[in-house]
Design a protein around this motif. Structure first.
Motif, PDB file in Angstrom:
ATOM      1  N   GLU A 142       4.538   4.436  -3.937  1.00 38.60           N
ATOM      2  CA  GLU A 142       4.602   4.213  -5.395  1.00 38.60           C
ATOM      3  C   GLU A 142       5.932   4.664  -5.996  1.00 38.60           C
TER       4      GLU A 142
ATOM      5  N   VAL B  63       0.856  -1.192   0.000  1.00 36.47           N
ATOM      6  CA  VAL B  63       0.000   0.000   0.000  1.00 36.47           C
ATOM      7  C   VAL B  63       0.891   1.240   0.000  1.00 36.47           C
ATOM      8  N   GLY B  64       0.704   2.108  -1.001  1.00 35.61           N
ATOM      9  CA  GLY B  64       1.479   3.348  -1.063  1.00 35.61           C
ATOM     10  C   GLY B  64       2.912   3.132  -1.539  1.00 35.61           C
TER      11      GLY B  64
ATOM     12  N   SER C 165      -9.085   2.120   2.802  1.00 31.66           N
ATOM     13  CA  SER C 165      -9.573   1.117   1.836  1.00 31.66           C
ATOM     14  C   SER C 165      -8.902  -0.232   2.064  1.00 31.66           C
ATOM     15  N   PHE C 166      -7.597  -0.189   2.324  1.00 31.13           N
ATOM     16  CA  PHE C 166      -6.841  -1.424   2.562  1.00 31.13           C
ATOM     17  C   PHE C 166      -7.358  -2.151   3.807  1.00 31.13           C
TER      18      PHE C 166
ATOM     19  N   VAL D   2       1.616   7.440   3.821  1.00 30.81           N
ATOM     20  CA  VAL D   2       0.659   6.943   2.830  1.00 30.81           C
ATOM     21  C   VAL D   2      -0.668   7.665   3.045  1.00 30.81           C
TER      22      VAL D   2
ATOM     23  N   VAL E  31       1.240   2.576   7.474  1.00 35.02           N
ATOM     24  CA  VAL E  31       0.398   1.413   7.184  1.00 35.02           C
ATOM     25  C   VAL E  31       0.560   0.323   8.249  1.00 35.02           C
TER      26      VAL E  31
ATOM     27  N   ASP F 228      -6.899   7.755   2.699  1.00 33.53           N
ATOM     28  CA  ASP F 228      -7.945   7.003   1.995  1.00 33.53           C
ATOM     29  C   ASP F 228      -7.431   5.653   1.503  1.00 33.53           C
ATOM     30  N   LYS F 229      -6.148   5.580   1.157  1.00 32.10           N
ATOM     31  CA  LYS F 229      -5.567   4.298   0.718  1.00 32.10           C
ATOM     32  C   LYS F 229      -5.479   3.317   1.881  1.00 32.10           C
TER      33      LYS F 229
END
Length: 329
Positions: free
Chosen positions: A11, A8-9, A176-177, A169, A200, A172-173
Motif C-alpha cells: 500500500e 495485494v499489499g 484471502s486473495f 505482505v 504473494v 491474512d491478505k
C-alpha cells in the motif's frame, strides 16, 4: 499485468507512486527492490500503465487504447529491456535497447517508460552506460530498475534513483486473495501462506502448482512413518527424498512446518493454530510421543541440513544424518 487496485499489499509504495502522478512529480529513475516473485514487476507495470493512461488519473483506467495495449504488452512507449545471457545484462543490451533509443521521442504517449528486469545483473560497464543517461535524461523518460539486490548497483546510480523497498505482505491478505481469486480451500491456503512468508508471487505459484502438492504429499508420507523406519530402509527413504532434489529446500520447509505444528500443538492443544489442519490426528499422535527438546532438536537439524546442502555437502549423507535425528527424537 494489473492496475494498482488489483495488487495485494504494498500500500505504501502504491500510494507513493499515485502521489507522484497526482502532483506531477515523477522521478526519472526508480528502483523496485525486493525478493523474487515479491511483486516488483506487477508494481512497475501498473505504474507504467498509469503514467501512459489517457484518462490522466493516478489509477490506470484499463479501458483506453494505451491501457489495452499495455495489458497486451504492446504499448510502444513501454519498453522492456531484455538480455540474452542468463546471468548478465551487458553494456550492449543497455546501449541498444535504452541509451540509443531514449532520444527518440514517445510515439503517442506523455512518457517513454523503460522496464529493466533483473537489473542487478547489469555489469559495471552496463551500469556506467546507464548512469550517463540517468544523469541527463530527456524530460519524458522514466526508467524502472527491478532488482532482488539493490546493493549490486553503483553508489552513483543509487543516489540518482528513488528506491522503493518491497515489504512482506500480511498473511491474512495473501490467504484471502488465494481463496477469493484462486479458489484455494482454507487449509491449502494456510500451507501456501506459511511457505510464501509474505511473498504473494510465491504463494500464487504454490497454489497453482501440481508438483508442490506431490512434494508435500511425499514429505508428509515420510514424516508419518519416519519413526518406524529401520536403519536398513534408510537407503530407500533417501532415494524417495532424492526424487525432489531440485526442490529440496521446499521439502525441508514442509518438514519444518510439520514439526512447528507439533510444537504448537504440544504448547497450546489448539488445532486452529496448525498449518497442516488436515493432518491433525497424526500431529496429535506425534506430539504425544515427542518431547519439547526432541522437536527443537529436529528443527535445529533441519536448519543445519539446509546450510550443509547449500555448502555442497554430500546429499545422501546429509539426509541420513537428518533421518537418524528424526528417528531418535
Amino acid at each position: 499485468m494489473a492496475g494498482f487496485a488489483d495488487i495485494v499489499g504494498h500500500e505504501q509504495i502504491i500510494q507513493h507512486l499515485k502521489n507522484a502522478i497526482q502532483t506531477d512529480k515523477i522521478s526519472h529513475a526508480y528502483i523496485f527492490n525486493g525478493p523474487d516473485q515479491s511483486g516488483k514487476k506487477t508494481l512497475a507495470e501498473a505504474f507504467a500503465m498509469a503514467l501512459q493512461c489517457e484518462a490522466g488519473e493516478s489509477e490506470p483506467c484499463l479501458a483506453c487504447r494505451s491501457c489495452k495495449q499495455a495489458l497486451n504488452h504492446n504499448q510502444p512507449d513501454i519498453i522492456y529491456v531484455t538480455h540474452e545471457k542468463p546471468n548478465t545484462v551487458s553494456v550492449a543490451d543497455i546501449r541498444s535497447q535504452l541509451v540509443n533509443d531514449i532520444d527518440v521521442k514517445p510515439y503517442g504517449s506523455k512518457y517513454k517508460v523503460y522496464i529493466v528486469d533483473e537489473a542487478e545483473k547489469m555489469n559495471q560497464q552496463a551500469q556506467n552506460a546507464l548512469l550517463k543517461t540517468i544523469e541527463e535524461p530527456p524530460s519524458y523518460a522514466v526508467i524502472l530498475l527491478l532488482t532482488s539486490n539493490a546493493d549490486a548497483f553503483l553508489p552513483t546510480i543509487l543516489s540518482r534513483c528513488v528506491t522503493l523497498n518491497l515489504k512482506v505482505v500480511a498473511d491474512d491478505k495473501i490467504k484471502s486473495f488465494l481463496m477469493e481469486h484462486w479458489k484455494v480451500p482454507d487449509y491449502q491456503a494456510d500451507v501456501c501462506v506459511a511457505f510464501a512468508q509474505g511473498n504473494v508471487g510465491k504463494a500464487i505459484a504454490l497454489a497453482s502448482s501440481d508438483s508442490f502438492g506431490e512434494l508435500k504429499a511425499s514429505a508428509i508420507q515420510l514424516l508419518k512413518r519416519c519413526h518406524d523406519i529401520e536403519l536398513y530402509e534408510f537407503k530407500e527413504a533417501i532415494k524417495q527424498i532424492g526424487e525432489y532434489k531440485l526442490q529440496i529446500e521446499d521439502y525441508l520447509d514442509i518438514m519444518m512446518i510439520w514439526y512447528r505444528d507439533i510444537l504448537v500443538y504440544k504448547a497450546t492443544t489448539d488445532v486452529n493454530r496448525l498449518i497442516f489442519k488436515d493432518e491433525v490426528y497424526e500431529i496429535k499422535r506425534q506430539a504425544s510421543k515427542s518431547s519439547y527438546s526432541g522437536v527443537e532438536t529436529v528443527l535445529e537439524r533441519l536448519g543445519q541440513a539446509k546450510l550443509r546442502l547449500r555448502a555442497n555437502v554430500n546429499f545422501d549423507l546429509v539426509m541420513e544424518l537428518l533421518l537418524l535425528t528424526i528417528k531418535e527424537n
